[in-house]
Design an enzyme around this catalytic site. Sequence first.
Site, PDB file in Angstrom:
ATOM      1  N   HIS A  68      -1.063  -4.330  -7.905  1.00  0.00           N
ATOM      2  CA  HIS A  68      -0.331  -3.050  -8.056  1.00  0.00           C
ATOM      3  C   HIS A  68      -0.195  -2.748  -9.542  1.00  0.00           C
ATOM      4  O   HIS A  68       0.624  -3.361 -10.232  1.00  0.00           O
ATOM      5  CB  HIS A  68       1.057  -3.134  -7.414  1.00  0.00           C
ATOM      6  CG  HIS A  68       1.795  -1.833  -7.417  1.00  0.00           C
ATOM      7  ND1 HIS A  68       2.347  -1.279  -6.286  1.00  0.00           N
ATOM      8  CD2 HIS A  68       2.078  -0.953  -8.409  1.00  0.00           C
ATOM      9  CE1 HIS A  68       2.925  -0.133  -6.582  1.00  0.00           C
ATOM     10  NE2 HIS A  68       2.776   0.099  -7.884  1.00  0.00           N
ATOM     11  N   HIS A 111      -0.411   0.439 -12.761  1.00  0.00           N
ATOM     12  CA  HIS A 111      -0.595   1.804 -13.286  1.00  0.00           C
ATOM     13  C   HIS A 111      -1.240   1.698 -14.658  1.00  0.00           C
ATOM     14  O   HIS A 111      -0.671   1.052 -15.552  1.00  0.00           O
ATOM     15  CB  HIS A 111       0.745   2.527 -13.420  1.00  0.00           C
ATOM     16  CG  HIS A 111       1.499   2.638 -12.129  1.00  0.00           C
ATOM     17  ND1 HIS A 111       1.413   3.747 -11.312  1.00  0.00           N
ATOM     18  CD2 HIS A 111       2.329   1.764 -11.499  1.00  0.00           C
ATOM     19  CE1 HIS A 111       2.178   3.554 -10.243  1.00  0.00           C
ATOM     20  NE2 HIS A 111       2.740   2.364 -10.328  1.00  0.00           N
ATOM     21  N   ALA A 129      11.182   6.394 -15.054  1.00  0.00           N
ATOM     22  CA  ALA A 129      11.155   5.087 -14.395  1.00  0.00           C
ATOM     23  C   ALA A 129       9.815   4.419 -14.634  1.00  0.00           C
ATOM     24  O   ALA A 129       8.770   5.054 -14.487  1.00  0.00           O
ATOM     25  CB  ALA A 129      11.370   5.270 -12.902  1.00  0.00           C
ATOM     26  N   ARG A 164      -2.629   4.725 -16.132  1.00  0.00           N
ATOM     27  CA  ARG A 164      -2.650   6.084 -16.710  1.00  0.00           C
ATOM     28  C   ARG A 164      -4.088   6.523 -16.979  1.00  0.00           C
ATOM     29  O   ARG A 164      -5.032   5.951 -16.454  1.00  0.00           O
ATOM     30  CB  ARG A 164      -1.779   6.165 -17.977  1.00  0.00           C
ATOM     31  CG  ARG A 164      -0.394   5.514 -17.871  1.00  0.00           C
ATOM     32  CD  ARG A 164       0.401   6.000 -16.682  1.00  0.00           C
ATOM     33  NE  ARG A 164       1.785   5.498 -16.693  1.00  0.00           N
ATOM     34  CZ  ARG A 164       2.559   5.441 -15.634  1.00  0.00           C
ATOM     35  NH1 ARG A 164       2.115   5.829 -14.452  1.00  0.00           N
ATOM     36  NH2 ARG A 164       3.801   5.001 -15.718  1.00  0.00           N
ATOM     37  N   HIS A 214       4.991   2.835  -0.934  1.00  0.00           N
ATOM     38  CA  HIS A 214       6.208   2.892  -1.761  1.00  0.00           C
ATOM     39  C   HIS A 214       7.350   3.085  -0.763  1.00  0.00           C
ATOM     40  O   HIS A 214       7.564   4.189  -0.263  1.00  0.00           O
ATOM     41  CB  HIS A 214       6.152   4.040  -2.776  1.00  0.00           C
ATOM     42  CG  HIS A 214       7.349   4.074  -3.676  1.00  0.00           C
ATOM     43  ND1 HIS A 214       7.298   3.782  -5.014  1.00  0.00           N
ATOM     44  CD2 HIS A 214       8.657   4.309  -3.405  1.00  0.00           C
ATOM     45  CE1 HIS A 214       8.512   3.840  -5.537  1.00  0.00           C
ATOM     46  NE2 HIS A 214       9.359   4.173  -4.582  1.00  0.00           N
ATOM     47  N   LYS A 255      -2.557   4.945  -0.554  1.00  0.00           N
ATOM     48  CA  LYS A 255      -1.146   4.771  -0.920  1.00  0.00           C
ATOM     49  C   LYS A 255      -0.271   5.861  -0.346  1.00  0.00           C
ATOM     50  O   LYS A 255      -0.567   7.058  -0.487  1.00  0.00           O
ATOM     51  CB  LYS A 255      -1.039   4.785  -2.452  1.00  0.00           C
ATOM     52  CG  LYS A 255       0.370   4.720  -3.012  1.00  0.00           C
ATOM     53  CD  LYS A 255       0.889   3.298  -3.112  1.00  0.00           C
ATOM     54  CE  LYS A 255       2.359   3.271  -3.519  1.00  0.00           C
ATOM     55  NZ  LYS A 255       2.585   2.896  -4.897  1.00  0.00           N
ATOM     56  N   LEU A 265      11.475   2.114 -10.562  1.00  0.00           N
ATOM     57  CA  LEU A 265      11.678   2.376  -9.143  1.00  0.00           C
ATOM     58  C   LEU A 265      10.754   1.489  -8.324  1.00  0.00           C
ATOM     59  O   LEU A 265       9.598   1.333  -8.699  1.00  0.00           O
ATOM     60  CB  LEU A 265      11.401   3.850  -8.822  1.00  0.00           C
ATOM     61  CG  LEU A 265      12.451   4.816  -9.393  1.00  0.00           C
ATOM     62  CD1 LEU A 265      12.005   6.257  -9.245  1.00  0.00           C
ATOM     63  CD2 LEU A 265      13.809   4.601  -8.708  1.00  0.00           C
ATOM     64  N   ASP A 317       3.236  -3.775 -10.882  1.00  0.00           N
ATOM     65  CA  ASP A 317       3.779  -2.421 -11.033  1.00  0.00           C
ATOM     66  C   ASP A 317       3.990  -2.108 -12.512  1.00  0.00           C
ATOM     67  O   ASP A 317       4.906  -1.348 -12.857  1.00  0.00           O
ATOM     68  CB  ASP A 317       5.070  -2.230 -10.229  1.00  0.00           C
ATOM     69  CG  ASP A 317       5.450  -0.747 -10.083  1.00  0.00           C
ATOM     70  OD1 ASP A 317       4.566   0.111 -10.268  1.00  0.00           O
ATOM     71  OD2 ASP A 317       6.625  -0.467  -9.803  1.00  0.00           O
ATOM     72  N   HIS A 340       5.972  -3.612  -4.254  1.00  0.00           N
ATOM     73  CA  HIS A 340       7.116  -3.903  -5.137  1.00  0.00           C
ATOM     74  C   HIS A 340       8.440  -4.001  -4.381  1.00  0.00           C
ATOM     75  O   HIS A 340       9.359  -3.216  -4.604  1.00  0.00           O
ATOM     76  CB  HIS A 340       7.219  -2.900  -6.290  1.00  0.00           C
ATOM     77  CG  HIS A 340       7.030  -1.447  -5.940  1.00  0.00           C
ATOM     78  ND1 HIS A 340       7.716  -0.818  -4.935  1.00  0.00           N
ATOM     79  CD2 HIS A 340       6.224  -0.501  -6.468  1.00  0.00           C
ATOM     80  CE1 HIS A 340       7.338   0.442  -4.880  1.00  0.00           C
ATOM     81  NE2 HIS A 340       6.437   0.665  -5.791  1.00  0.00           N
ATOM     82  N   ASN A 350      -1.338   7.668  -8.938  1.00  0.00           N
ATOM     83  CA  ASN A 350      -0.365   8.750  -9.183  1.00  0.00           C
ATOM     84  C   ASN A 350      -0.581   9.427 -10.545  1.00  0.00           C
ATOM     85  O   ASN A 350       0.298   9.448 -11.391  1.00  0.00           O
ATOM     86  CB  ASN A 350       1.073   8.239  -9.036  1.00  0.00           C
ATOM     87  CG  ASN A 350       1.440   7.141 -10.030  1.00  0.00           C
ATOM     88  OD1 ASN A 350       0.580   6.375 -10.464  1.00  0.00           O
ATOM     89  ND2 ASN A 350       2.708   7.058 -10.383  1.00  0.00           N
TER      90      ASN A 350
HETATM   91  C1  NCD Z   1       5.838   4.138 -11.531  1.00  0.00           C
HETATM   92  C2  NCD Z   1       5.138   5.028 -12.571  1.00  0.00           C
HETATM   93  O1  NCD Z   1       5.688   5.190 -13.664  1.00  0.00           O
HETATM   94  O2  NCD Z   1       4.038   5.502 -12.292  1.00  0.00           O
HETATM   95  N1  NCD Z   1       7.189   3.903 -11.935  1.00  0.00           N
HETATM   96  C3  NCD Z   1       7.983   2.877 -11.541  1.00  0.00           C
HETATM   97  O3  NCD Z   1       9.162   2.877 -11.885  1.00  0.00           O
HETATM   98  N2  NCD Z   1       7.528   1.894 -10.812  1.00  0.00           N
HETATM   99  C4  NCD Z   1       5.742   4.771 -10.203  1.00  0.00           C
HETATM  100  C5  NCD Z   1       6.047   3.835  -9.084  1.00  0.00           C
HETATM  101  O4  NCD Z   1       5.316   2.879  -8.828  1.00  0.00           O
HETATM  102  O5  NCD Z   1       7.062   4.040  -8.392  1.00  0.00           O
HETATM  103 ZN    ZN Z   2       3.922   1.497  -8.931  1.00  0.00          ZN
END
Ligand code: NCD
Ligand code: ZN
Length: 348
Positions: A16, A18, A267, A20, A139, A102, A222, A251, A177, A44
């Site tokens: 998991h 991110h 978040a 960007r 999620h 997702k 989150l 995450d 998560h 996302n």
């Molecule tokens: C994540 C994000 O910033 O893309 N933020 C987070 O707090 N985990 C989005 C997510 O996974 O909820």
């Molecule tokens: Zn995430």
Amino acid sequence: MQHNDTLQIIRPDDWHLHVRSGEALKSVIGMTATQMGRAIIMPNLMPPVSNAAQAKQYYQEIVNALPAESSFTPLMVLYLTDNTMTEQIQAAVDGGLVVAAKLYPAGATINSDSGVTDIANIYPALEKMQQLGMPLLIHGEVTDVAIDIFDREAVFIERILTQVVKDFPELKIVFEHITTKDAVDFVLSASENIAATITPHHLLANRNDMLVGGIKPHYFCLPILKRENPHQQALLSAATSGNAKFFLGTDSAPHAKNDKESSCGCAGILSAHCAIELYASAFESQNALDKLEGFASIFGADFYGLPHNKETITLKKQDWIVPDSYPFANTTVVPFMAGKTLGWKLVP
Ligand code: NCD
Ligand code: ZN
């Protein structure tokens, strides 16, 4: 394998993550590529990665941003919307790059506005995924404004997840998560095809770290950090139990320093800079370093039906101080544990 002060394990994967896009992607992708063999890339973006063509384009952008000679493999994920058609699921699987889809309940988190407004809207997609053996990544938080933010995961289990599992008994699901004892208990009592990822920050921190002595925006993520007892304790027990239903998913979710240190802070916590070291600290705190390799390098791959990585990594017992910040596009990002001392270091 553990000798006094080194620990060698199969190269881990991050189930998991991110990363960007654009310059931000270039700033952080090397952190993960140094540590992990593969990572599940969260979709996302704005706009979200919601079809096979977008997934292919994003995959290519990530590969182009990798350091030279990196053998890291991004595993792509489709973002489910109210309009996801069964044909899109089939096309994603046929394309070969997408391994999962997702579910973001609309409004649950960062860039989830295009998410699902009613689970019934994706039932045809879920039926198709069940048939194709494609995992659903969830999620798991309700977005009902009447529900307290600390209860949103538990209420999601009660209102949504229990029914989805009944309606799609063969569907592979990763409860992403997880942050509560409720989620641990749910996964433990569910069938073999239900698993969960656990982040390093939910193992190492709780809501006191975020709120006592002043509000700490770099602990805000989150689902939000919960109480130490019973929630953080339950996560530590689950992660270090050796149960293959629980595996590594950082995450790691970088945001610019200014976007977090704000009157309405974003978040997300960056942990990719030392993900495996963070997990090693958490496992060591439970006297369970012998369980780290399963959690980090074996159980996730097995769940997704992928081979284990062939390489190994070595961690050395050595104190080092986490930097205060890292470059992030044209600004900076404050990493998890900034300025703190960690006791394990990945040997380059
Ligand atoms: C994540 C994000 O910033 O893309 N933020 C987070 O707090 N985990 C989005 C997510 O996974 O909820
Ligand atoms: Zn995430």
